[in-house]
Design an enzyme around this catalytic site. Structure first.
Site, PDB file in Angstrom:
ATOM      1  N   ASP A 141       3.826 -16.825  12.730  1.00 27.27           N
ATOM      2  CA  ASP A 141       3.036 -17.850  13.423  1.00 27.27           C
ATOM      3  C   ASP A 141       3.809 -18.406  14.608  1.00 27.27           C
ATOM      4  O   ASP A 141       3.635 -19.559  15.007  1.00 27.27           O
ATOM      5  CB  ASP A 141       2.687 -18.967  12.437  1.00 27.27           C
ATOM      6  CG  ASP A 141       1.593 -19.889  12.988  1.00 27.27           C
ATOM      7  OD1 ASP A 141       1.519 -21.058  12.556  1.00 27.27           O
ATOM      8  OD2 ASP A 141       0.841 -19.448  13.879  1.00 27.27           O
ATOM      9  N   ASN A 170      -3.385 -15.999  14.204  1.00 28.11           N
ATOM     10  CA  ASN A 170      -3.766 -15.893  15.613  1.00 28.11           C
ATOM     11  C   ASN A 170      -3.916 -14.476  16.147  1.00 28.11           C
ATOM     12  O   ASN A 170      -3.647 -14.222  17.332  1.00 28.11           O
ATOM     13  CB  ASN A 170      -2.753 -16.640  16.501  1.00 28.11           C
ATOM     14  CG  ASN A 170      -2.482 -18.028  16.010  1.00 28.11           C
ATOM     15  OD1 ASN A 170      -1.350 -18.352  15.640  1.00 28.11           O
ATOM     16  ND2 ASN A 170      -3.510 -18.864  15.994  1.00 28.11           N
TER      17      ASN A 170
HETATM   18  O1  LIG Z   1       1.763 -20.660  20.243  1.00 29.04           O
HETATM   19  C1  LIG Z   1       1.409 -20.780  19.076  1.00 29.04           C
HETATM   20  N1  LIG Z   1       2.282 -20.796  18.094  1.00 29.04           N
HETATM   21  C2  LIG Z   1       3.708 -20.638  18.402  1.00 29.04           C
HETATM   22  C3  LIG Z   1       4.384 -21.997  18.454  1.00 29.04           C
HETATM   23  C4  LIG Z   1       5.837 -21.775  18.624  1.00 29.04           C
HETATM   24  N2  LIG Z   1       6.652 -22.595  19.246  1.00 29.04           N
HETATM   25  N3  LIG Z   1       7.880 -22.076  19.163  1.00 29.04           N
HETATM   26  C5  LIG Z   1       7.767 -20.950  18.531  1.00 29.04           C
HETATM   27  C6  LIG Z   1       8.836 -20.071  18.251  1.00 29.04           C
HETATM   28  C7  LIG Z   1       9.236 -19.131  19.174  1.00 29.04           C
HETATM   29  C8  LIG Z   1      10.297 -18.301  18.915  1.00 29.04           C
HETATM   30  C9  LIG Z   1      10.934 -18.416  17.717  1.00 29.04           C
HETATM   31  N4  LIG Z   1      12.019 -17.793  17.206  1.00 29.04           N
HETATM   32  C10 LIG Z   1      12.221 -18.379  16.002  1.00 29.04           C
HETATM   33  N5  LIG Z   1      11.344 -19.313  15.732  1.00 29.04           N
HETATM   34  C11 LIG Z   1      10.516 -19.368  16.788  1.00 29.04           C
HETATM   35  C12 LIG Z   1       9.466 -20.202  17.053  1.00 29.04           C
HETATM   36  N6  LIG Z   1       6.504 -20.728  18.140  1.00 29.04           N
HETATM   37  C13 LIG Z   1      -0.027 -21.005  18.729  1.00 29.04           C
HETATM   38  C14 LIG Z   1      -0.919 -21.267  19.768  1.00 29.04           C
HETATM   39  C15 LIG Z   1      -2.264 -21.505  19.492  1.00 29.04           C
HETATM   40  C16 LIG Z   1      -3.213 -21.773  20.591  1.00 29.04           C
HETATM   41  C17 LIG Z   1      -4.533 -21.327  20.516  1.00 29.04           C
HETATM   42  C18 LIG Z   1      -5.432 -21.578  21.541  1.00 29.04           C
HETATM   43  C19 LIG Z   1      -5.018 -22.283  22.648  1.00 29.04           C
HETATM   44  F1  LIG Z   1      -5.891 -22.565  23.645  1.00 29.04           F
HETATM   45  C20 LIG Z   1      -3.708 -22.746  22.726  1.00 29.04           C
HETATM   46  C21 LIG Z   1      -2.812 -22.491  21.712  1.00 29.04           C
HETATM   47  C22 LIG Z   1      -2.731 -21.512  18.164  1.00 29.04           C
HETATM   48  C23 LIG Z   1      -1.838 -21.240  17.139  1.00 29.04           C
HETATM   49  O2  LIG Z   1      -2.249 -21.233  15.834  1.00 29.04           O
HETATM   50  C24 LIG Z   1      -0.497 -20.986  17.410  1.00 29.04           C
HETATM   51  O3  LIG Z   1       0.336 -20.703  16.344  1.00 29.04           O
HETATM   52 MG   LIG Z   2      -0.849 -20.251  14.603  1.00 35.16          MG
END
Ligand SMILES: O=C(NCCc1nnc(-c2ccc3[nH]cnc3c2)[nH]1)c1cc(-c2ccc(F)cc2)cc(O)c1O
Ligand SMILES: [Mg+2]
Length: 214
Positions: A141, A170
């Site tokens: 996620d 997603n």
């Molecule tokens: O980006 C998402 N999730 C990711 C968060 C994250 N923030 N940081 C990380 C990270 C990145 C490297 C990593 N390496 C280790 N942990 C890590 C975590 N992941 C996400 C986005 C949406 C979304 C849908 C429609 C829209 F209009 C806008 C947004 C819905 C969801 O359910 C999501 O899960």
């Molecule tokens: Mg998600």
């Protein structure tokens, strides 16, 4: 100074959830994000699918990639058997600070280990640093373009065994096309799509469950 969305989510938990009651923490976040402001938690509709997969796998070891505010971390951990462990990786320090407090409010610190850093750096260290053999369940996620490279990395590091289950959020919105193509075409995975909706909306999204065949 202006609060951040994760800080407001923590506030909703502290005001509306009962300490030590994980399900009330999940409910408080869902009510806040449905009624006040949207946030990227897996949410209640996809969360029910997540619950059924966790209950079916009944995992002793879980890896979550992407903690955010800890909503799915708490949701998964609340269903784990007594000595099971969940390791969750979060890249963003601001998210990690909030998630630790949400996890503490739920009273699940003993089952959950939150590790800060990039998945690409941490996955190769899982065995030596965290004493992990293999994962029974992985919940993907985090950044959507990391799903495929991190899955290949987990295979290379011997972190998946015959029967390990990958559950990816997603896969439609925002979408993970390369990952989906890979797990659906690879002979080493048995995949199944669970159609649902993007958290707190009517937009289509879904979870992909992929069993590693070894
Ligand atoms: O980006 C998402 N999730 C990711 C968060 C994250 N923030 N940081 C990380 C990270 C990145 C490297 C990593 N390496 C280790 N942990 C890590 C975590 N992941 C996400 C986005 C949406 C979304 C849908 C429609 C829209 F209009 C806008 C947004 C819905 C969801 O359910 C999501 O899960
Ligand atoms: Mg998600």
């Amino acid at each position: 100074t202006q609060s951040t969305r994760p800080q407001r989510i923590l506030g909703a938990v502290q005001q509306n959830a009962t300490r030590g009651d994980p399900r009330s923490v999940v409910r408080a976040i869902d009510q806040y994000c449905r009624n006040q402001e949207w946030a990227m938690n897996v949410g209640d509709e996809k969360g029910c699918i997540l619950d059924s997969v966790v209950s079916e796998v009944n995992p002793a070891t879980v890896l979550e990639l992407g903690t955010y505010c800890g909503y799915s971390t708490v949701r998964i951990a609340s269903l784990l058997p007594p000595h099971a462990k969940l390791i969750t990786l979060e890249f963003n320090p601001e998210f990690a600070v909030i998630a630790r407090q949400v996890i503490a409010w739920a009273g699940l610190e003993d089952k959950i280990q939150l590790v800060e850093g990039a998945s690409g750096d941490l996955i190769p260290k899982m065995k030596e640093q965290f004493g992990v053999e293999t994962f029974d369940l992985v919940f993907l996620d985090h950044w959507k373009d990391r799903y495929l490279p991190d899955t290949k990395l987990m295979e290379e590091c011997g972190l998946l065994r015959k029967g390990s289950v990958l559950l990816a959020d997603n896969v439609i919105c925002p979408g993970t096309p390369e990952y989906l193509e890979f797990v659906r075409s690879s002979p080493r995975y048995e995949s199944q799509y669970f159609k649902s909706h993007l958290e707190y909306t009517k937009v289509e999204d879904g979870l992909e469950k992929s069993v590693f065949l070894g």
